[in-house]
Design a protein around this motif. Sequence first.
Motif, PDB file in Angstrom:
ATOM      1  N   ARG A 125       0.805  -1.230   0.000  1.00 54.28           N
ATOM      2  CA  ARG A 125       0.000   0.000   0.000  1.00 54.28           C
ATOM      3  C   ARG A 125       0.833   1.273   0.000  1.00 54.28           C
ATOM      4  O   ARG A 125       0.315   2.333  -0.364  1.00 54.28           O
ATOM      5  CB  ARG A 125      -0.961  -0.004   1.197  1.00 54.28           C
ATOM      6  CG  ARG A 125      -1.971  -1.119   1.108  1.00 54.28           C
ATOM      7  CD  ARG A 125      -3.081  -1.063   2.146  1.00 54.28           C
ATOM      8  NE  ARG A 125      -3.907  -2.245   1.949  1.00 54.28           N
ATOM      9  CZ  ARG A 125      -3.778  -3.381   2.605  1.00 54.28           C
ATOM     10  NH1 ARG A 125      -2.854  -3.484   3.563  1.00 54.28           N
ATOM     11  NH2 ARG A 125      -4.544  -4.416   2.338  1.00 54.28           N
ATOM     12  N   GLY A 126       2.093   1.190   0.421  1.00 51.21           N
ATOM     13  CA  GLY A 126       2.871   2.411   0.418  1.00 51.21           C
ATOM     14  C   GLY A 126       4.200   2.283   1.122  1.00 51.21           C
ATOM     15  O   GLY A 126       4.506   1.272   1.758  1.00 51.21           O
ATOM     16  N   VAL A 127       4.977   3.341   0.997  1.00 50.73           N
ATOM     17  CA  VAL A 127       6.278   3.444   1.651  1.00 50.73           C
ATOM     18  C   VAL A 127       6.223   4.617   2.626  1.00 50.73           C
ATOM     19  O   VAL A 127       5.319   5.453   2.575  1.00 50.73           O
ATOM     20  CB  VAL A 127       7.412   3.648   0.632  1.00 50.73           C
ATOM     21  CG1 VAL A 127       7.489   2.465  -0.321  1.00 50.73           C
ATOM     22  CG2 VAL A 127       7.222   4.946  -0.158  1.00 50.73           C
ATOM     23  N   THR A 128       7.227   4.665   3.515  1.00 52.56           N
ATOM     24  CA  THR A 128       7.269   5.683   4.572  1.00 52.56           C
ATOM     25  C   THR A 128       8.596   6.418   4.518  1.00 52.56           C
ATOM     26  O   THR A 128       9.651   5.801   4.322  1.00 52.56           O
ATOM     27  CB  THR A 128       7.096   5.018   5.947  1.00 52.56           C
ATOM     28  OG1 THR A 128       5.830   4.358   5.976  1.00 52.56           O
ATOM     29  CG2 THR A 128       7.163   6.039   7.065  1.00 52.56           C
ATOM     30  N   HIS A 129       8.547   7.730   4.704  1.00 55.62           N
ATOM     31  CA  HIS A 129       9.756   8.558   4.649  1.00 55.62           C
ATOM     32  C   HIS A 129      10.174   8.989   6.047  1.00 55.62           C
ATOM     33  O   HIS A 129       9.333   9.234   6.918  1.00 55.62           O
ATOM     34  CB  HIS A 129       9.490   9.801   3.791  1.00 55.62           C
ATOM     35  CG  HIS A 129      10.654  10.744   3.742  1.00 55.62           C
ATOM     36  ND1 HIS A 129      10.691  11.942   4.416  1.00 55.62           N
ATOM     37  CD2 HIS A 129      11.837  10.646   3.080  1.00 55.62           C
ATOM     38  CE1 HIS A 129      11.840  12.548   4.176  1.00 55.62           C
ATOM     39  NE2 HIS A 129      12.555  11.788   3.385  1.00 55.62           N
ATOM     40  N   TRP A 130      11.501   9.064   6.239  1.00 58.73           N
ATOM     41  CA  TRP A 130      12.037   9.567   7.495  1.00 58.73           C
ATOM     42  C   TRP A 130      13.306  10.350   7.205  1.00 58.73           C
ATOM     43  O   TRP A 130      14.189   9.895   6.461  1.00 58.73           O
ATOM     44  CB  TRP A 130      12.353   8.414   8.453  1.00 58.73           C
ATOM     45  CG  TRP A 130      12.959   8.838   9.763  1.00 58.73           C
ATOM     46  CD1 TRP A 130      12.374   9.583  10.738  1.00 58.73           C
ATOM     47  CD2 TRP A 130      14.280   8.542  10.241  1.00 58.73           C
ATOM     48  NE1 TRP A 130      13.230   9.761  11.794  1.00 58.73           N
ATOM     49  CE2 TRP A 130      14.399   9.133  11.523  1.00 58.73           C
ATOM     50  CE3 TRP A 130      15.353   7.824   9.701  1.00 58.73           C
ATOM     51  CZ2 TRP A 130      15.573   9.039  12.269  1.00 58.73           C
ATOM     52  CZ3 TRP A 130      16.526   7.730  10.458  1.00 58.73           C
ATOM     53  CH2 TRP A 130      16.628   8.329  11.734  1.00 58.73           C
ATOM     54  N   ALA A 131      13.407  11.555   7.796  1.00 55.99           N
ATOM     55  CA  ALA A 131      14.612  12.374   7.677  1.00 55.99           C
ATOM     56  C   ALA A 131      15.422  12.242   8.959  1.00 55.99           C
ATOM     57  O   ALA A 131      14.908  12.493  10.060  1.00 55.99           O
ATOM     58  CB  ALA A 131      14.242  13.830   7.434  1.00 55.99           C
ATOM     59  N   ASP A 132      16.676  11.845   8.829  1.00 56.57           N
ATOM     60  CA  ASP A 132      17.570  11.645   9.966  1.00 56.57           C
ATOM     61  C   ASP A 132      18.195  12.979  10.345  1.00 56.57           C
ATOM     62  O   ASP A 132      19.096  13.480   9.664  1.00 56.57           O
ATOM     63  CB  ASP A 132      18.652  10.630   9.588  1.00 56.57           C
ATOM     64  CG  ASP A 132      19.554  10.273  10.758  1.00 56.57           C
ATOM     65  OD1 ASP A 132      19.443  10.913  11.819  1.00 56.57           O
ATOM     66  OD2 ASP A 132      20.379   9.347  10.600  1.00 56.57           O
ATOM     67  N   ALA A 133      17.704  13.563  11.422  1.00 56.51           N
ATOM     68  CA  ALA A 133      18.177  14.885  11.830  1.00 56.51           C
ATOM     69  C   ALA A 133      19.644  14.870  12.243  1.00 56.51           C
ATOM     70  O   ALA A 133      20.303  15.916  12.243  1.00 56.51           O
ATOM     71  CB  ALA A 133      17.318  15.401  12.991  1.00 56.51           C
ATOM     72  N   GLY A 136      24.538  14.163   8.264  1.00 56.19           N
ATOM     73  CA  GLY A 136      25.065  15.324   7.581  1.00 56.19           C
ATOM     74  C   GLY A 136      24.323  15.583   6.282  1.00 56.19           C
ATOM     75  O   GLY A 136      23.780  14.662   5.662  1.00 56.19           O
ATOM     76  N   GLU A 137      24.297  16.847   5.863  1.00 57.88           N
ATOM     77  CA  GLU A 137      23.616  17.197   4.627  1.00 57.88           C
ATOM     78  C   GLU A 137      24.268  16.475   3.453  1.00 57.88           C
ATOM     79  O   GLU A 137      25.486  16.506   3.284  1.00 57.88           O
ATOM     80  CB  GLU A 137      23.661  18.712   4.407  1.00 57.88           C
ATOM     81  CG  GLU A 137      22.865  19.164   3.200  1.00 57.88           C
ATOM     82  CD  GLU A 137      22.859  20.676   3.067  1.00 57.88           C
ATOM     83  OE1 GLU A 137      22.365  21.168   2.042  1.00 57.88           O
ATOM     84  OE2 GLU A 137      23.362  21.357   3.986  1.00 57.88           O
ATOM     85  N   GLY A 138      23.477  15.800   2.677  1.00 56.09           N
ATOM     86  CA  GLY A 138      24.004  15.075   1.530  1.00 56.09           C
ATOM     87  C   GLY A 138      24.458  13.662   1.836  1.00 56.09           C
ATOM     88  O   GLY A 138      24.821  12.917   0.920  1.00 56.09           O
ATOM     89  N   ASP A 139      24.458  13.260   3.117  1.00 58.59           N
ATOM     90  CA  ASP A 139      24.843  11.889   3.459  1.00 58.59           C
ATOM     91  C   ASP A 139      23.855  10.890   2.856  1.00 58.59           C
ATOM     92  O   ASP A 139      22.642  11.148   2.806  1.00 58.59           O
ATOM     93  CB  ASP A 139      24.868  11.692   4.974  1.00 58.59           C
ATOM     94  CG  ASP A 139      26.056  12.362   5.640  1.00 58.59           C
ATOM     95  OD1 ASP A 139      26.888  12.934   4.922  1.00 58.59           O
ATOM     96  OD2 ASP A 139      26.115  12.331   6.890  1.00 58.59           O
ATOM     97  N   LEU A 140      24.374   9.747   2.425  1.00 52.00           N
ATOM     98  CA  LEU A 140      23.501   8.694   1.943  1.00 52.00           C
ATOM     99  C   LEU A 140      22.569   8.254   3.070  1.00 52.00           C
ATOM    100  O   LEU A 140      23.002   8.018   4.192  1.00 52.00           O
ATOM    101  CB  LEU A 140      24.326   7.498   1.460  1.00 52.00           C
ATOM    102  CG  LEU A 140      23.550   6.394   0.724  1.00 52.00           C
ATOM    103  CD1 LEU A 140      23.071   6.888  -0.623  1.00 52.00           C
ATOM    104  CD2 LEU A 140      24.415   5.147   0.569  1.00 52.00           C
ATOM    105  N   CYS A 141      21.280   8.202   2.774  1.00 51.63           N
ATOM    106  CA  CYS A 141      20.235   7.766   3.709  1.00 51.63           C
ATOM    107  C   CYS A 141      19.948   8.767   4.822  1.00 51.63           C
ATOM    108  O   CYS A 141      19.325   8.422   5.827  1.00 51.63           O
ATOM    109  CB  CYS A 141      20.537   6.391   4.281  1.00 51.63           C
ATOM    110  SG  CYS A 141      20.487   5.099   3.011  1.00 51.63           S
TER     111      CYS A 141
END
Length: 641
Positions: A125-133, A136-141
């Motif tokens: 049904r879907g995927v989920t997004h998460w931003a790792d605070a 570092g900016e531009g880091d993979l994942c």
Amino acid sequence: MIRTVALALAGLLTSVSLARAEAGWPHYGGDAGGTRHSVAAEITPGNVGELRRAWLYRTGDMTTHADDMKFSAFEGTPILVAGALIFCTPFNEVIALDPGTGAEKWRYDPKVATGYRPANQFVCRGVTHWADAAAGEGDLCASRLFMGTVDGRLIALDAPTGQPCLGFGMDGEVKIDPGMALLTRSEFQITSPPVVARGVVVIGSAIGDNQRADAPRGTVRAYDARSGRPVWDFNPVARGAEDFPGDWQDGSAGRTGHANAWAPMSVDEARGMIFVPTSSPSPDFFGGERVGDNRYANSVVALDAASGEVRWHFQTVHHDVWDYDLPAQPSLVTLRRDGKPLDAVVQVTKTGLVFVLDRDTGKPVFEVEERPVPQGGVLGEVLSPTQPFPVAPPPLVPQHLKTEDAWGLTFWDRNICREMIAAARSEGLFTPPSEQGTILFPFTGGGANWGGMAFDPASQVMYINTNRTAHVVTLIPRDAFAAAKAAEPNKEISPQVGTAWGMKRDILLSPIDLPCNKPPFGMIHAIDLNDGTIKWESVLGTVRDLAPFPLPWKTGTPSFGGPVVTAGGVVFIGAAMDNYLRAFDASSGEELWKGRLPAGGQATPMTYEWEGRQYVVIAAGGHSTSTTTRGDFMVAFALPH
């Protein structure tokens, strides 16, 4: 010169502000609370009739998975993150598209096994997004996606590129142990998107029904969102044994499974709470091996995100023997009471009842009464004498099918339907399954189902689609089961091993395959949550793509998928068993527009703004158990430039 520069800067700031104000869709349900509401307002009741197809994308499944399509359902709803529309196919491929053109940006294939018939179809049904605070900016994942798979894996991907997050689990995935040997490879699946709260990613499961009492447990599992390390788990059955003396008697908690969360969950990040809709214990239609209310099953369970401990729970069905599990995401809304905001949880159900609960305590916002329900179960059954009924809102679907309600196109098929109704037990909602055959009305597909509801915070109105079809469930004594199975090999006849009863489940249809109850068979409703009243109801769907000839009535159809509502005053919904995306006036319920789809739209749409233009997008791939038109399309509509 200074004035010119100032004007230029003002223009730049204005353009940046407008860009930031564009409506997004960052979660499966629009937001973490699943309100399915968008602030997009370009499309209105006045111009929605001008919508045209903006782009169309094909996943290729009709070619690459041609043999497996008959066991699949394209129920995916995209999210808009990392500058892309991102969704999963029924076979768990994750695809990112350009939001303005539909051009493919990347795709990832976890290579799930195919070539077999899964218990719950091939579906994602879907995927989920998460931003790792902390990244570092531009880091993979640093910006990552999570997805559960039909073969029981939790996968983490880099959102901008689709590359696996190698530091998560083993090379980007965690293989989930169901806790016991499976009867088939598909007895344990994951079909709904995970949720993320307080740095943990939480996943439920879909478990095959009615095979055995000693089934896989419906454990909800939490993992560290960065590493994939297990953090906590919640077993609805085991917790019941600890917390409710007299429930799960005689050690039944140790041999009872399910109570799983197959539908989407919701998150209140500020409170650190996860809201879990649980299902019925195993097996569905006989509970003599699990005496008691079976609490935490068939419940909204509020969990602490950090520990997995129960904050509160509210049970919507006691001792379920009807497969009336909670099928939809709990919606987190803010109501107005006495001039003050009241944070609430709204849970729609298969029975057509709507429960509105205080988000902090789980106490009903609208009164709930315990009312007597039919008794007289089969030998060994121990039914609950009462069930919870909300005083408001009223039931959204009829809950009693009588002989005089029989319907048909002719006297001949109407009389046959009348005879079938008369031959079965039909005493209203919660009539227990029987050896005679019991009518479940509404059927186990709802009332409401996994599409869930939409909520407009300005008007305080919720929107929900419902089904009006009946099942006949017949219990089969153990010594007669083999003969019954052999006599009707193409029927749904399941053993319920570990109990004295097998089961058969049939949709109550006339000889010409139309429901035996009166139309409409599908509706969409608007409910004012200020006072719990129904504001309007409209028929949803036609038989254009089902019947060999048109019917003169506006029958509606059962539907799978849910609505979205916009600040522009429009409700969009596919879901019905025809190939259309529809738009309704949010105020009146008038059907304003329908856009033809290349296949069945049994999915929940989403809407967003991109570069100043509002799009409405829906998966059109059909649904194998609904016999709708198959395909592999993602379709976008927008107003002409």
